[in-house]
Write an enzyme that holds these catalytic residues in place. Structure first.
Site, short mmCIF file in Angstrom:
data_model
loop_
_atom_site.label_atom_id
_atom_site.label_comp_id
_atom_site.label_asym_id
_atom_site.label_seq_id
_atom_site.Cartn_x
_atom_site.Cartn_y
_atom_site.Cartn_z
N TYR A 68 -31.50 81.63 6.58
CA TYR A 68 -31.42 80.94 7.87
C TYR A 68 -32.45 79.83 7.89
O TYR A 68 -33.62 80.07 7.57
CB TYR A 68 -31.67 81.92 9.03
CG TYR A 68 -31.62 81.26 10.39
CD1 TYR A 68 -32.77 81.15 11.18
CD2 TYR A 68 -30.44 80.73 10.91
CE1 TYR A 68 -32.72 80.54 12.43
CE2 TYR A 68 -30.39 80.13 12.16
CZ TYR A 68 -31.54 80.04 12.92
OH TYR A 68 -31.50 79.43 14.16
N ASP A 79 -38.23 77.01 2.29
CA ASP A 79 -38.33 77.22 3.74
C ASP A 79 -39.33 78.34 3.97
O ASP A 79 -38.98 79.52 3.86
CB ASP A 79 -36.95 77.56 4.31
CG ASP A 79 -37.03 77.83 5.80
OD1 ASP A 79 -35.97 77.98 6.45
OD2 ASP A 79 -38.16 77.93 6.33
N LYS A 103 -43.87 78.59 13.05
CA LYS A 103 -44.40 79.89 13.48
C LYS A 103 -45.93 80.00 13.41
O LYS A 103 -46.63 79.42 14.25
CB LYS A 103 -43.72 81.01 12.67
CG LYS A 103 -42.19 81.08 12.95
CD LYS A 103 -41.53 82.24 12.25
CE LYS A 103 -40.01 82.09 12.30
NZ LYS A 103 -39.39 82.74 13.46
P1 KE4 Z 1 -37.09 77.72 14.81
O1 KE4 Z 1 -36.23 76.51 15.03
O2 KE4 Z 1 -36.53 78.96 15.47
O3 KE4 Z 1 -38.57 77.46 15.15
O4 KE4 Z 1 -37.12 78.02 13.22
C1 KE4 Z 1 -35.91 78.18 12.56
C2 KE4 Z 1 -36.16 78.99 11.29
C3 KE4 Z 1 -36.20 78.31 10.08
N1 KE4 Z 1 -36.42 78.98 8.92
C4 KE4 Z 1 -36.62 80.32 8.91
C5 KE4 Z 1 -36.86 81.02 7.61
C6 KE4 Z 1 -36.58 81.05 10.13
O5 KE4 Z 1 -36.75 82.40 10.10
C7 KE4 Z 1 -36.35 80.38 11.34
C8 KE4 Z 1 -36.27 81.11 12.67
N2 KE4 Z 1 -36.41 82.53 12.60
C9 KE4 Z 1 -35.75 83.29 13.63
C10 KE4 Z 1 -35.93 84.79 13.39
N3 KE4 Z 1 -35.68 85.22 12.08
C11 KE4 Z 1 -36.28 82.91 14.97
C12 KE4 Z 1 -35.89 83.85 16.09
C13 KE4 Z 1 -34.82 83.24 16.96
O6 KE4 Z 1 -33.88 82.60 16.44
O7 KE4 Z 1 -34.95 83.42 18.19
#
Ligand code: KE4
Length: 432
Positions: A146, A241, A269
């Protein structure tokens, strides 16, 4: 009405009339585990309190940013101090320079860095830099990986392994999806075949160097090395990533842990200590094609926001004392080994994948979980029962079996014992 959650249920039902699903991010809606989410009142260290006064040991920690726990003193003080000078300027500040300097120090392969406001923006920008630099369109990602919700990453594998993808969300145009090829994580043969079938067409490979969005799945022996070698041979960009793994699995992230030098890294994060942030960084010649120097456009009103940089600097300064990583690892080593024994004792074998302080318990009767296909074998109905039994016992796990458990430096022996006790409650109930 469950009177332990009366206020949560009332507030959540009102939110659901104004916010789609009552949430501002889908996973928070408890859809995959069932039930109604509690509404949070506050966090303190390793604990969360909901509006009905229920207390939980938190293993979500806002999905990763809170490696120091909720409201750590240094971060709170830094944000209050920054707020008194202003909340946003849309102009260069010292905080952006200081944060970029700390990142450069911890991750020397990041020669230059652009701050944005989310991991999605970071990954989207990394892909655009790679396409601008190589003048190629295809991006390779991995099934179960993701990288945020930009169109190009909301795709799934097409008919043939090495062919263009299909939209995995409505609203994603087919012609965009076709430029993303999705192959199985850890499948070294699929990587080399994909490059052979798409010579000179692949702009980049983007990978979570430790997968954490299909549950935690470590890279197989040689997987990351193959990505590094193959992308170099084909003049494609290797994007790590590290939105989750950055500053989490080790001070220098997974790149340091596995000693692989990516061309670009996406961060988020922990970098913002709980405030909105993302970053893309890496080789100078790639980063310098970003506007205003080069012809790859990217922008953001709140990029480098002074409150986010203040929280990030305070967090990373605290993480300079590397003993934190020993404490995080020790907690997870002990917890996962005691839980594995407990599950075995109750004849409910599980698979626990752990990398440093990131782990997931898969209900797959002990079968290995090495990619998304094997992760999907996990019994998610059992995970839902596990989630709710733990919640009733004051333990808040990720409301999805395809996530990592996140701990913080505020988690102590007391929380570990209470967690083991709650798991035993579940096992007693499950074994009837
Ligand atoms: P954000 O756009 O949510 O800040 O980051 C996206 C992202 C990108 N790359 C990785 C490896 C990630 O895990 C994420 C976002 N993680 C999720 C939970 N696994 C965020 C939680 C959510 O979507 O509310």
């Amino acid at each position: 009405m469950n009177n332990r959650h009366q206020k949560s249920e009332e507030l959540f039902s009102r939110s659901s009339k104004l916010i789609p699903g009552g949430v501002n991010s889908p996973v928070r809606a408890f859809r995959s585990v069932g039930g109604t989410p509690f509404v949070v009142d506050r966090g303190e260290g390793a604990l969360l309190f909901d509006v009905d006064g229920n207390k939980y040991i938190d293993y979500v920690m806002s999905w990763g940013p809170l490696i120091l726990g909720h409201s750590p003193k240094a971060v709170v003080e830094a944000v209050i101090k920054a707020t008194k000078s202003g909340t946003s300027f849309g102009a260069p500040t010292k905080g952006e320079l200081n944060l970029a300097s700390i990142v450069r120090e911890r991750m020397p392969w990041i020669e230059k860095l652009r701050l944005v406001s989310s991991g999605t923006e970071a990954c989207m920008t990394a892909a655009r830099i790679a396409r601008g630099a190589t003048k190629r369109d295809i991006i390779i990602k991995f099934d179960g990986g993701y990288h945020g919700h930009s169109d190009m990453f909301l795709t799934e594998a097409g008919s043939g392994l090495a062919t263009g993808g299909l939209p995995a969300s409505s609203g994603v145009p087919e012609n965009i999806a076709r430029t993303t090829i999705t192959i199985p994580y850890n499948d070294i043969k699929a990587v080399t075949k994909c490059f052979a079938d798409n010579t000179n067409k692949i702009a980049a490979v983007i990978v979570e160097p430790v997968a954490a969005n299909m549950g935690v799945i470590p890279p197989a022996e040689g997987f990351l090395q193959t990505l590094r070698q193959t992308t170099s041979e084909h003049n494609a960009v290797l994007i790590f990533d590290e939105v989750i793994t950055g500053f989490r699995v080790m001070s220098g992230g997974a790149a340091q842990l596995y000693n692989i030098k990516p061309d670009l890294v996406c961060l988020g994060k922990i970098l913002g200590g709980g405030l909105p942030i993302g970053a893309v960084g890496g080789r100078k010649e790639l980063m310098d094609i970003l506007a205003p120097l080069g012809d790859v456009y990217q922008a953001g009103t709140l990029s480098g926001n002074p409150l986010s940089t203040a929280a990030g600097i305070a967090t990373l300064k605290d993480l300079a004392d590397l003993s934190v990583y020993d404490r995080l690892r020790t907690y997870c080593e002990e917890l996962t080994s005691r839980l594995t024994t407990l599950f075995k004792q109750y004849k409910l074998p599980v698979t626990v994948n752990r990398v440093e302080s990131l782990f997931t318990i898969f209900f797959t009767a002990g079968k290995p979980v090495i990619d998304f296909a094997s992760a999907k074998n996990a019994d998610m109905n059992m995970y839902a029962r596990f989630f709710h039994e733990m919640l009733v016992n004051g333990i808040y796990l990720p409301p999805s079996g395809f996530e990592a458990w996140f701990i913080s430096d505020a988690h102590r022996e007391e929380q570990l014992e209470l967690t083991v006790k709650a798991v035993e409650q579940f096992l007693k109930k499950e074994s009837g």
